[in-house]
Scaffold this motif. Structure first.
Motif, PDB file in Angstrom:
ATOM      1  N   CYS A 263       3.124  -2.471   6.411  1.00 49.66           N
ATOM      2  CA  CYS A 263       2.552  -1.408   7.219  1.00 49.66           C
ATOM      3  C   CYS A 263       2.022  -2.019   8.504  1.00 49.66           C
ATOM      4  CB  CYS A 263       1.450  -0.695   6.452  1.00 49.66           C
ATOM      5  SG  CYS A 263       0.083  -1.741   5.950  1.00 49.66           S
TER       6      CYS A 263
ATOM      7  N   CYS B 299       0.814  -1.226   0.000  1.00 52.79           N
ATOM      8  CA  CYS B 299       0.000   0.000   0.000  1.00 52.79           C
ATOM      9  C   CYS B 299       0.843   1.269   0.000  1.00 52.79           C
ATOM     10  CB  CYS B 299      -0.946   0.007   1.199  1.00 52.79           C
ATOM     11  SG  CYS B 299      -0.118   0.220   2.780  1.00 52.79           S
TER      12      CYS B 299
ATOM     13  N   CYS C 293      -1.922  -5.478   5.258  1.00 52.87           N
ATOM     14  CA  CYS C 293      -1.184  -5.910   4.072  1.00 52.87           C
ATOM     15  C   CYS C 293      -0.432  -7.215   4.277  1.00 52.87           C
ATOM     16  CB  CYS C 293      -0.228  -4.813   3.636  1.00 52.87           C
ATOM     17  SG  CYS C 293      -1.106  -3.403   2.951  1.00 52.87           S
TER      18      CYS C 293
END
Ligand SMILES: [Zn+2]
Length: 179
Positions: A159, A143, A164
């Protein structure tokens, strides 16, 4: 409204992460005044008004480009460094040094506006640029959220594992099964 996630370990990185997924944002906490107020509140830096939201978005993109470049060992764009420093200089000219957690920090009197939040973000960016640890900067490969890896073994890649990290794990799981 979805929850605000603060995974950057630095205010300037969390501010860059107010956009989820680039170049096409799936969610943008600075899209509307209402969202910006909600984000600032969740980040523990509540503001009273959001005048100058467009400038805040510009600052965010400058901060993003700087630290994304550094996370990939590239040179940050000079224009973005200048832009962040200009906001910082404007804020520093209006700030007072006050004790903050064993050191001193910049504090602003008066109403907490979007501009004050921008000064706080710029100060955070300058602090990170001048003091690091830039070798701990990471960008989520999924992302493009930015973060400081504060893990002891410096192996943080995502993250967050819940968004993710797990998404990638299930993707690999299904790729293996269908192979
Ligand atoms: Zn991510």
């Amino acid at each position: 409204m979805t929850e605000v996630e603060l995974v950057g370990n630095a205010l300037c990185l969390d501010f860059a992460n107010t956009v989820n997924a680039r170049p096409v944002a799936a969610r943008d906490w600075l899209a509307t005044s209402e969202q910006a107020l909600a984000w600032a509140r969740a980040a523990g830096l509540p503001i009273e008004d959001t005048a100058g939201l467009a400038e805040a978005r510009e600052l965010r993109e400058a901060v993003f480009r700087i630290f994304e470049a550094l996370a990939n060992d590239g040179p940050p764009p000079r224009a973005d460094l200048d832009a962040v420093l200009a906001v910082h200089a404007e804020g520093a000219a209006r700030a007072r040094l006050e004790p903050a957690g064993g050191a001193y920090g910049l504090r602003w009197e008066g109403p907490r506006t979007m501009r004050v939040l921008m000064w706080e973000v710029a100060a955070s960016a300058v602090e990170l640029l001048t003091h690091g640890p830039l070798d701990r900067l990471g960008a989520c490969p999924s992302c493009v959220w930015l973060f400081l890896d504060t893990s002891r073994n410096r192996r943080r890649r995502w993250c967050s594992m819940t968004t993710c990290g797990s998404r990638d794990k299930s993707r690999r799981y299904y790729a293996t099964r269908s192979a």
